[in-house]
Design a protein around this motif. Sequence first.
Motif, PDB file in Angstrom:
ATOM      1  N   SER A 201     -54.397 -55.012-101.859  1.00  0.00           N
ATOM      2  CA  SER A 201     -53.423 -55.621-102.117  1.00  0.00           C
ATOM      3  C   SER A 201     -52.193 -54.526-102.618  1.00  0.00           C
ATOM      4  O   SER A 201     -51.013 -54.758-103.176  1.00  0.00           O
ATOM      5  CB  SER A 201     -53.513 -56.275-103.363  1.00  0.00           C
ATOM      6  N   ASP A 202     -52.471 -53.022-102.204  1.00  0.00           N
ATOM      7  CA  ASP A 202     -51.432 -51.914-102.560  1.00  0.00           C
ATOM      8  C   ASP A 202     -50.740 -51.853-101.468  1.00  0.00           C
ATOM      9  O   ASP A 202     -50.957 -51.373-100.347  1.00  0.00           O
ATOM     10  CB  ASP A 202     -52.281 -50.792-102.859  1.00  0.00           C
ATOM     11  N   PRO A 203     -49.257 -52.036-101.342  1.00  0.00           N
ATOM     12  CA  PRO A 203     -48.358 -51.914-100.393  1.00  0.00           C
ATOM     13  C   PRO A 203     -48.211 -50.634-100.018  1.00  0.00           C
ATOM     14  O   PRO A 203     -48.041 -50.040 -98.905  1.00  0.00           O
ATOM     15  CB  PRO A 203     -46.997 -52.567-100.813  1.00  0.00           C
ATOM     16  N   VAL A 204     -48.388 -49.553-100.920  1.00  0.00           N
ATOM     17  CA  VAL A 204     -47.856 -48.064-100.704  1.00  0.00           C
ATOM     18  C   VAL A 204     -49.369 -47.682 -99.902  1.00  0.00           C
ATOM     19  O   VAL A 204     -48.747 -46.906 -98.908  1.00  0.00           O
ATOM     20  CB  VAL A 204     -47.672 -47.400-102.095  1.00  0.00           C
ATOM     21  N   ARG A 205     -50.391 -47.739-100.291  1.00  0.00           N
ATOM     22  CA  ARG A 205     -51.556 -47.316 -99.860  1.00  0.00           C
ATOM     23  C   ARG A 205     -51.639 -48.072 -98.300  1.00  0.00           C
ATOM     24  O   ARG A 205     -52.242 -47.400 -97.468  1.00  0.00           O
ATOM     25  CB  ARG A 205     -52.673 -47.400-100.518  1.00  0.00           C
ATOM     26  N   PHE A 206     -51.335 -49.030 -98.284  1.00  0.00           N
ATOM     27  CA  PHE A 206     -51.465 -50.015 -96.837  1.00  0.00           C
ATOM     28  C   PHE A 206     -50.345 -49.164 -95.898  1.00  0.00           C
ATOM     29  O   PHE A 206     -50.693 -48.920 -94.838  1.00  0.00           O
ATOM     30  CB  PHE A 206     -51.016 -51.418 -97.204  1.00  0.00           C
ATOM     31  N   ALA A 207     -49.231 -49.070 -96.362  1.00  0.00           N
ATOM     32  CA  ALA A 207     -48.181 -48.402 -95.576  1.00  0.00           C
ATOM     33  C   ALA A 207     -48.607 -46.872 -95.023  1.00  0.00           C
ATOM     34  O   ALA A 207     -48.370 -46.495 -93.937  1.00  0.00           O
ATOM     35  CB  ALA A 207     -46.784 -48.395 -96.320  1.00  0.00           C
ATOM     36  N   ARG A 208     -49.188 -46.167 -96.157  1.00  0.00           N
ATOM     37  CA  ARG A 208     -49.713 -44.827 -95.729  1.00  0.00           C
ATOM     38  C   ARG A 208     -50.709 -44.913 -94.664  1.00  0.00           C
ATOM     39  O   ARG A 208     -50.627 -44.076 -93.649  1.00  0.00           O
ATOM     40  CB  ARG A 208     -50.263 -44.188 -97.134  1.00  0.00           C
ATOM     41  N   ASN A 209     -51.586 -46.058 -94.761  1.00  0.00           N
ATOM     42  CA  ASN A 209     -52.572 -45.961 -93.471  1.00  0.00           C
ATOM     43  C   ASN A 209     -52.172 -46.262 -92.269  1.00  0.00           C
ATOM     44  O   ASN A 209     -52.370 -45.829 -91.312  1.00  0.00           O
ATOM     45  CB  ASN A 209     -53.730 -46.943 -94.109  1.00  0.00           C
TER      46      ASN A 209
END
Length: 313
Positions: A201-209
């Motif tokens: 549910s973390d948009p920042v970590r999702f985008a980083r991956n």
Amino acid sequence: MTEAILHATKGNPVPENHFAGYFNGHKNKKLRYAVFRSSQSVARGTIVLLHGRNECIEKYFETINDLTAKGFWIATFDTRGQGGSERLLKKAHAGYVRRFSDYQKDISLFLEQVVLPDTRLPFFMIAHSTGGLAALSMAPTLSNRIERMVLTAPFITLGGQSVPKPWIRAVATCLSMVGLGGVQLGKDQRERHFEDNPLTSDPVRFARNASIGLEHPELFIGAPTARWLFEVLKTMPWVIRQDHLTKITVPTLLLAPVLDAITPYAAQEELSRNFRAAQLIPVTGARHELLLERDVYRNQALAAIDAFFAPDA
């Protein structure tokens, strides 16, 4: 100039104080590994980090930094057929394994060739998803090698599928038996959208991956093959049998995301009831990739790991 073994991307630098290379896995498959040292003069030990399906070392740089800051060394490698490790089919993006036991043999060889000679005692293990299934399947043999083990969302059942599991098993079995185990089944989900993802549910970590995948698509794979599904679905019911779980003596912590759509929480809770060496900690609100979740969930997991690996825990 030699090509980099590990890859930095924006917002995801390679952790310092490491060495990386390749070791020979089962059947001499070339598997990429890395060891990250803590800056603390006296190490608390080494954590062997095992990945889930379609993951790579780069996805764990942040977690590696967090754990080395706590005094641990981290030893990790890319599972055969994915990440920077050797592919198993000419169709490089297909998720394949010939035998699930190949994963177990790779872990044993990693412990023998890299962890034992090149890192610091005592040895711990953190295993996520498919890595958790592999660790659980070989856990009875780990009692003299691993002090304590943490499983995050172990892949012990197949959840979140639009097709009934018996149908998936039947198709995967039939294709495997007639020599078509390399046929891919399901969707290629390398380009997920954040809004409908079951992982974090973390948009920042999702985008980083996602940026890792865009800059280094060679590290990732697409849909699983029939053979991979056949082997995984054959292993799942075996590892949750009471006679198997009774043989496990390594103290184990099960970190179970309550909103996990990949491995439903109910299955993880049921596993803990029959697993004498294990204790369960539910993480309410978290999705499948607990160590890549929002801080409110991820910090709970890191604190639990730190406490569980403490000498007097």
